[in-house]
Design a protein around this motif. Structure first.
Motif: not given
Length: 407
Positions: A66-73
Motif C-alpha cells: 500500500s505504501m509503495a502504491e501511494s509513493i508511486a501515485i
C-alpha cells in the motif's frame, strides 16, 4: 518510467501518520473511510481524480504494498522521483525511521558517519545499492571509483529519471573538482561538461549553477561566473556562498559598490561569517574608505582570531593611513599565523611589507613609499569553494571551506 522503491523493510517502516500529514499539507482531501480498512484521500490534478488509500493499521499484511502504491501515485502526480517523495514523506517521522531512510537515500555523509553496508544487501533495490555504494566510496576517499559509479548511474538514469541523472552528473563534477583542486585546469572542461549536463537535465538546482560559477571564476571568465551566481541566487535567495563569490567577482571587475551590496546581503543572512566582513573591507579599501574597511577587518578578526588574511589586510589599510605601528603589529600577527598555518605565499607577502616599514626613514616618505609598495600587492579575499555533496545545505550555516586567492 520513474525509478521504483521496492525495499520492503523501508516501506514497512514508513508510518502512515507521516503519509497522512504529507497529503494534508499537499492539497489532498480526506474523503472518509473505506469500510474498516483504509482512509481515502483524493486530489484533482491534470484533469483526473486521483485516489490514495492509507491502511487504518500499520500492521496489515499488505502495508508495504500500500505504501509503495501511494509513493508511486505521488511521484506521478508531482512528476518527481519516488526516492525524493519517499524521503520527503519520511522526514517528519521518528528518528529511527529517518535513519533508515538516510541509509537508503545515501545521506549519512551529512552526519559525518560511515555508510552501512547497504550496497552489499541482496534484498535492497539495485538503485538504492548503487547510491549508497557511491557515497561510501566518496567517504572512504576512493574518488575515481566513486566517479565511475556516478557515471554509470548517470548513463542509466538519463531519459528515465532525469533528476537522478542530474544529481549523478553534479556528483561527477564536484568529485573531479575535489580530486584536482591543485591542478583544476587539467580537467576543467570535463568538470564543465558534467555541470552542463546536470543543468540540462535539471535546470532548477541552485547548487549546480553555484559550482559551475566557481569553475568559471578559476578560468577568470568573470561575466559567465556572475551569470551562474545570479541564477543560483534566483533559485535560492539565501545562498550565502553565492553572494560572497559574486561580490568577489564584482570587485575584480571594479564594481566596488555592487560588491559591497553582495557582501552586505551575505552578512544579513549570516552575521557571524568572518569572510564576508573581510571581503567587504577589501572593496572599501578600493573606494578609499580605509577606516570603514578597518572596522570590517576588526569584525572578521573578532569572529575568527586566527584569520591571518584579515590581519594582513588590516595591516595594509593601517599602512596606507600611515599608522605604521598598528600596521607592523598586524603584519607580525599575520606572519605568526601564516607560519603556523603553513601559508608560504602569504608569509612571503607579509615579510615584504614588514621590510617596507623597516626601510622607511621618515613620516613623509612613509606614506609615499608604503602606498607605492602596497598598490600592486594583492589583498587576500575569501572565495568559497564548490559543494562536494549534492545534499549539502545551501542556507546560512554552510559547511564550506575557504580558498584564499590573488585575483
Amino acid at each position: 518510467m520513474l525509478v521504483q522503491i521496492r525495499d520492503r523493510a523501508a516501506l514497512s517502516s514508513l508510518p502512515s501518520t507521516n503519509l497522512r500529514h504529507y497529503l494534508k499539507t499537499h492539497g489532498w482531501k480526506d474523503a472518509g473511510q473505506w469500510g474498516k480498512r483504509a482512509t481515502i484521500y483524493t486530489k484533482k490534478y491534470g484533469g483526473r481524480n486521483w485516489e490514495i488509500l492509507i491502511p487504518l493499521s500499520d500492521t496489515v499484511a499488505d502495508y508495504a504494498e500500500s505504501m509503495a502504491e501511494s509513493i508511486a501515485i505521488l511521484a506521478t502526480v508531482e512528476d518527481r522521483s519516488q526516492l525524493d517523495v519517499f524521503y520527503d514523506v519520511s522526514k517528519a517521522g521518528p528518528v529511527e525511521v529517518q535513519e533508515l531512510i538516510k541509509d537508503i537515500y545515501g545521506q549519512k555523509m551529512l552526519a559525518g558517519e560511515a555508510l552501512p553496508g547497504s550496497h552489499r544487501n541482496p534484498s535492497a533495490f539495485p538503485l538504492d545499492q548503487a547510491i549508497a555504494h557511491a557515497y561510501s566510496l566518496q567517504q572512504s576517499g576512493k574518488i575515481e571509483e566513486a566517479i565511475e559509479k556516478w557515471r554509470a548511474m548517470a548513463n542509466i538514469a538519463e531519459g528515465i529519471d532525469n533528476y537522478l541523472a542530474a544529481r549523478a552528473w553534479f556528483s561527477i563534477g564536484s568529485l573531479l573538482q575535489q580530486r584536482d583542486m591543485e591542478n583544476a585546469e587539467d580537467h576543467i572542461q570535463e568538470v564543465l561538461f558534467a555541470y552542463d549536463r546536470a543543468i540540462h537535465l535539471n535546470p532548477d538546482e541552485a547548487k549546480v549553477y553555484y559550482n559551475r560559477g566557481t569553475v568559471k571564476l578559476v578560468l577568470r571568465d568573470y561575466d559567465a561566473a556572475i551569470a551562474d551566481f545570479d541564477q543560483a541566487i534566483r533559485l535560492h535567495p539565501d545562498f550565502v556562498a553565492a553572494y560572497i563569490n559574486r561580490g568577489t567577482v564584482k570587485r575584480v571587475l571594479g564594481q566596488y559598490e555592487a560588491a559591497i551590496v553582495d557582501h552586505d546581503q551575505a552578512i544579513r543572512l549570516q552575521p557571524d561569517f568572518a569572510p564576508a566582513y573581510n571581503n567587504r573591507g577589501i572593496a572599501k579599501i578600493a573606494l578609499s574608505q580605509y577606516d570603514a574597511a578597518i572596522t570590517d577587518f576588526n569584525r572578521a578578526i573578532d569572529l575568527n582570531p586566527d584569520y591571518a588574511e584579515a590581519y594582513y589586510n588590516r595591516g595594509n589599510a593601517n599602512a596606507i593611513l600611515d599608522r605604521q605601528e598598528e600596521a607592523q603589529a598586524d603584519f607580525e600577527t599575520a606572519l605568526d599565523l601564516a607560519n603556523r598555518g603553513g601559508n608560504t605565499y602569504l608569509k612571503l607577502r607579509i615579510e615584504r611589507q614588514l621590510q617596507v616599514i623597516k626601510d622607511t626613514v621618515n613620516t613623509s616618505d612613509s606614506v609615499r613609499k608604503t602606498k607605492d609598495w602596497l598598490s600592486p600587492l594583492p589583498v587576500y579575499e575569501s572565495v568559497e569553494q564548490p559543494l562536494f555533496n549534492f545534499d549539502s545545505p545551501t542556507v546560512t550555516r554552510l559547511p564550506i571551506q575557504r580558498a584564499l586567492v590573488e585575483l
